[in-house]
Design a protein around this motif. Structure first.
Motif, PDB file in Angstrom:
ATOM      1  N   UNK A  40       0.842  -1.189   0.000  1.00  0.00           N
ATOM      2  CA  UNK A  40       0.000   0.000   0.000  1.00  0.00           C
ATOM      3  C   UNK A  40       0.877   1.238   0.000  1.00  0.00           C
ATOM      4  N   UNK A  41       0.235   2.373  -0.151  1.00  0.00           N
ATOM      5  CA  UNK A  41       0.935   3.661  -0.182  1.00  0.00           C
ATOM      6  C   UNK A  41       1.796   3.844   1.076  1.00  0.00           C
ATOM      7  N   UNK A  42       1.236   3.491   2.224  1.00  0.00           N
ATOM      8  CA  UNK A  42       1.942   3.669   3.501  1.00  0.00           C
ATOM      9  C   UNK A  42       3.160   2.762   3.623  1.00  0.00           C
ATOM     10  N   UNK A  43       3.180   1.654   2.853  1.00  0.00           N
ATOM     11  CA  UNK A  43       4.327   0.745   2.894  1.00  0.00           C
ATOM     12  C   UNK A  43       5.497   1.267   2.070  1.00  0.00           C
ATOM     13  N   UNK A  44       5.220   2.201   1.159  1.00  0.00           N
ATOM     14  CA  UNK A  44       6.245   2.680   0.238  1.00  0.00           C
ATOM     15  C   UNK A  44       6.661   4.109   0.550  1.00  0.00           C
ATOM     16  N   UNK A  45       5.686   4.968   0.786  1.00  0.00           N
ATOM     17  CA  UNK A  45       5.962   6.387   0.982  1.00  0.00           C
ATOM     18  C   UNK A  45       5.487   6.785   2.375  1.00  0.00           C
ATOM     19  N   UNK A  46       6.373   7.403   3.139  1.00  0.00           N
ATOM     20  CA  UNK A  46       6.017   7.869   4.476  1.00  0.00           C
ATOM     21  C   UNK A  46       6.830   9.119   4.789  1.00  0.00           C
ATOM     22  N   UNK A  47       6.184  10.075   5.412  1.00  0.00           N
ATOM     23  CA  UNK A  47       6.863  11.313   5.799  1.00  0.00           C
ATOM     24  C   UNK A  47       7.053  11.322   7.314  1.00  0.00           C
ATOM     25  N   UNK A  48       8.282  11.455   7.763  1.00  0.00           N
ATOM     26  CA  UNK A  48       8.505  11.491   9.210  1.00  0.00           C
ATOM     27  C   UNK A  48       8.012  12.816   9.802  1.00  0.00           C
ATOM     28  N   UNK A  49       7.842  12.822  11.104  1.00  0.00           N
ATOM     29  CA  UNK A  49       7.366  14.011  11.801  1.00  0.00           C
ATOM     30  C   UNK A  49       8.337  15.165  11.528  1.00  0.00           C
ATOM     31  N   UNK A  50       7.783  16.301  11.197  1.00  0.00           N
ATOM     32  CA  UNK A  50       8.607  17.482  10.957  1.00  0.00           C
ATOM     33  C   UNK A  50       8.932  17.728   9.498  1.00  0.00           C
ATOM     34  N   UNK A  51       8.667  16.771   8.628  1.00  0.00           N
ATOM     35  CA  UNK A  51       8.917  16.970   7.193  1.00  0.00           C
ATOM     36  C   UNK A  51       7.676  16.574   6.410  1.00  0.00           C
ATOM     37  N   UNK A  52       6.630  17.323   6.626  1.00  0.00           N
ATOM     38  CA  UNK A  52       5.370  17.055   5.940  1.00  0.00           C
ATOM     39  C   UNK A  52       5.253  17.930   4.700  1.00  0.00           C
ATOM     40  N   UNK A  53       4.693  17.345   3.636  1.00  0.00           N
ATOM     41  CA  UNK A  53       4.378  18.131   2.447  1.00  0.00           C
ATOM     42  C   UNK A  53       2.997  18.751   2.636  1.00  0.00           C
ATOM     43  N   UNK A  54       2.555  19.506   1.658  1.00  0.00           N
ATOM     44  CA  UNK A  54       1.217  20.087   1.736  1.00  0.00           C
ATOM     45  C   UNK A  54       0.181  18.966   1.753  1.00  0.00           C
TER      46      UNK A  54
END
Length: 151
Positions: A40-54
């Protein structure tokens, strides 16, 4: 009458093996792809706390990933599914053929031939080794081992 009925049942059973109904809802009933393909999307792409996109970019990325994965899989399976099914069917038919007509007869032949060798080997062992080891055991039967702790 009973023989005709049994023969008819056998024909029906043989026909059912090739024309059985397939489950269109649960397409992996034996769970052979349980841990491999579930990405799934969460298994491939994840943004750690403090580096969020829009938030809009994150939602659009999720939608794009999910929809493109879904449609690419459907397109590839539509184009290559049937030819690969033919290839895999041929390969497994070839493996089955080799196993049925070559491997099993070779193993059976080997077992029949080795049985003769096994009897000769067993006869030699019983003739030559058994008396030697029986004599050796009688020689060593009077050996006693005592452990003492000296202070």
């Amino acid at each position: 009458m009973a023989e005709e009925h049994t023969e008819l049942e056998e024909r029906i059973i043989i026909k059912d093996q090739h024309t059985k109904e397939i489950d269109l809802v649960n397409r992996d009933p034996k769970h052979i792809n349980e841990d491999v393909v579930k990405v799934d999307f969460e298994d491939v792409i994840a943004e750690p706390v403090g580096t969020y996109s829009f938030d809009g970019v994150w939602k659009a990325s999720y939608t794009t990933f999910t929809v493109s994965k879904y449609w690419c899989y459907r397109l590839l399976s539509a184009i290559l599914g049937i030819p690969l099914a033919v290839v895999w069917g041929f390969l497994f038919a070839l493996i089955s053929f080799c196993h049925i007509w070559a491997v099993v007869p070779c193993i059976k032949s080997y077992l029949i031939e080795i049985q003769c060798v096994s009897r000769i080997y067993s006869l030699c062992i019983h003739t030559f080794c058994d008396p030697f080891f029986e004599a050796l055991s009688k020689i060593c039967s009077n050996v006693r081992v005592a452990l003492r702790k000296e202070v």
